[in-house]
Write a protein that holds these residues in place. Structure first.
Motif, short mmCIF file in Angstrom:
data_model
loop_
_atom_site.label_atom_id
_atom_site.label_comp_id
_atom_site.label_asym_id
_atom_site.label_seq_id
_atom_site.Cartn_x
_atom_site.Cartn_y
_atom_site.Cartn_z
N ARG A 303 0.83 -1.21 0.00
CA ARG A 303 0.00 0.00 0.00
C ARG A 303 0.86 1.26 0.00
O ARG A 303 0.57 2.23 -0.70
N GLN A 304 1.93 1.22 0.80
CA GLN A 304 2.82 2.40 0.83
C GLN A 304 3.48 2.62 -0.51
O GLN A 304 3.63 3.75 -0.96
N MET A 305 3.88 1.52 -1.14
CA MET A 305 4.55 1.66 -2.44
C MET A 305 3.56 2.20 -3.47
O MET A 305 3.90 3.08 -4.26
N VAL A 306 2.34 1.69 -3.45
CA VAL A 306 1.33 2.17 -4.40
C VAL A 306 1.06 3.66 -4.14
O VAL A 306 0.97 4.46 -5.08
N ALA A 307 0.97 4.02 -2.86
CA ALA A 307 0.70 5.43 -2.52
C ALA A 307 1.80 6.32 -3.10
O ALA A 307 1.51 7.35 -3.72
N GLY A 308 3.05 5.92 -2.92
CA GLY A 308 4.17 6.73 -3.42
C GLY A 308 4.09 6.90 -4.94
O GLY A 308 4.25 8.00 -5.46
#
Ligand SMILES: Cc1cc2nc3c(=O)[nH]c(=O)nc-3n(C[C@H](O)[C@H](O)[C@H](O)COP(=O)(O)OP(=O)(O)OC[C@H]3O[C@@H](n4cnc5c(N)ncnc54)[C@H](O)[C@@H]3O)c2cc1C
Length: 421
Positions: A303-308
């Motif tokens: 999720r963090q990677m997608v957000a970035g």
């Protein structure tokens, strides 16, 4: 500003990699390491962040994307991203990012007069001025254009009366952008004006509101015949909706983690220390080898990677004009749902540690438990998830607009709670 600032006028921009190397050396020599308490919302922490901002200013690293004539460095988004990446291990003035820099300074830069910008932007970049938004009212925040606070012209001043609410840390801030109704004879969106308002002055009463997590950050303000100079209008009189709409675009970008005017890793959006925290919760509850727990840790990380990536794609799309301004709602909505899901994951991984811990030893579980109490805030602040979905469907996907009985009616004639003014 210190001598270390490179001349960046015209085409003569410092190359990003040189800037990055210079920033890395300076950060290591001048900024304290990131430790516990970076997200503390106490008055002491706020003062520390003002000091950190002053350090950035005197080191020549404040306001990377702000124009040089207003105290900034006049550099690009790429420079800002490089600085943000380099600053990840250090303590930074995180809370100055939202709303002061990313929302209010950005809006002032876009709509303020030259004099307003000269007066306030360098002071903001020096850490001398904290700003807050006075938008929401006790009668409702989603219908921002339904504002009831009034400003009546009287010679060289406007006289302000009414009340605002849910203003974050107004008691500890210096200035506000305040939306008020200046014309009651036109439909609601056309009779509003945005003002720069000094908070601590006669006629302004600020009351703090206690939240479920024990914090007193939210405030309600009451205005009793407050005199606001006519030159404090931002944009045009009766055209405050234009300013407010753009302010909200800046807010969605800043809250979503995509503003060019914020500095320092935004933990919760682009990784920062947050993933370590989720993994620590699994280790702390003895579930580091549990297959389901490992899936949850991985989900949080993905999720963090997608957000970035989403932030990068949409901010670039907006900067190049490939995507319209309402695309900022995609970042805001994803950011809010992401925080909610990560909070659920943290609670599940931590188990009982979120509600009980040894006296005086609050670990990561205690932090996750306390943070979960205010997790709903991200799906309200900056416009609720439902409002973001309305914007996405109407302004990005071209679906029909929501029905509004008051759209073309002079605001004086709009019935509110059974009465009209
Ligand atoms: C962390 C945080 C920080 C904030 N900081 C500030 C600040 O500094 N300054 C400031 O002015 N305000 C601030 N706010 C207030 C925030 O802007 C409002 O909470 C928000 O706009 C929603 O307004 P409301 O709370 O009055 O809810 P309401 O507008 O009363 O809405 C209630 C519910 O109805 C839903 N709803 C309303 N209208 C519609 C619609 N048309 N379609 C579908 N659903 C709808 C909403 O989604 C919500 O779930 C902050 C709020 C939070 C949580």
């Amino acid at each position: 500003m210190s001598d270390t600032t490179t001349d960046t006028t015209g085409d003569d921009l410092e190359p990003v990699e040189e800037f990055r190397a210079r920033a890395r050396t300076w950060l290591a020599a001048n900024m304290p390491p990131l430790g516990d308490g970076w997200n503390d919302r106490s008055d002491e922490r706020r003062e520390r962040e003002r000091d950190l901002q002053r350090t950035l200013w005197s080191g020549g690293f404040a306001g990377i994307c702000f124009p040089r004539e207003y105290g900034g460095l006049g550099l690009t988004n790429e420079h800002q991203r490089a600085f943000t990446a380099e600053s990840a291990p250090y303590d930074m003035p995180f809370s100055l990012n939202v709303p002061t820099l990313g929302i209010l300074a950005a809006t002032l830069l876009e709509f303020g007069t030259h004099e307003q910008k000269l007066r306030h932007l360098p002071a903001i970049l020096r850490g001398d001025e904290l700003w807050v938004q006075f938008l929401s009212e006790p009668s409702g925040g989603s219908d921002l254009a339904g504002c009831l606070t009034r400003a009546d012209r009287d010679g060289d001043v406007f006289v302000l009366n009414g009340s605002k609410i849910w203003s974050s840390a107004a008691y500890a801030s210096d200035w506000a952008m305040c939306l008020a109704r200046t014309n009651w004879d036109v439909p609601k969106h056309r009779g509003l004006t945005m003002f720069i308002l000094e908070i601590h002055q006669p006629g302004v009463t600020v009351e703090q509101i206690r939240q479920v997590d024990g914090t007193l950050e939210f405030c309600q303000e009451f205005f009793d015949d407050v005199h606001v100079p006519a030159d404090a209008v931002v944009g045009e009189v009766d055209d405050g909706w234009t300013v407010a709409s753009k302010l909200l675009v800046h807010e969605r970008l800043a809250v979503g983690g995509g503003s060019p005017y914020t500095s320092g890793a935004s933990i919760g959006h682009d990784g920062g220390g947050a993933d370590t925290m989720i993994a620590d919760l699994a280790r702390g509850s003895g579930r580091a080898h549990d297959a389901h727990a490992r899936q949850l840790v991985a989900e949080a990380h993905v999720r963090q990677m997608v957000a970035g990536q989403l932030i990068r794609r949409i901010t670039q799309g907006m900067a190049t004009g490939a995507m319209p301004a309402p695309a900022g709602s995609l970042i805001k909505l994803f950011g809010a749902t992401n925080v909610m899901r990560r909070s659920e994951i943290a609670l599940e991984l931590a188990g009982g540690a979120v509600v009980a811990w040894p006296p005086g030893e609050p670990g990561p579980g205690a932090l996750a438990g306390t943070a979960s109490l205010s997790r709903q805030g991200v799906s309200l602040g900056g416009g609720s998830n439902e409002i973001q979905r309305n914007i996405i469907s109407e302004r990005l996907l071209g679906m029909p607009r929501e029905y509004a009985a008051d759209r073309e009616v002079p605001y004086r004639e709009v019935r509110r709670g059974g009465s009209s003014r």
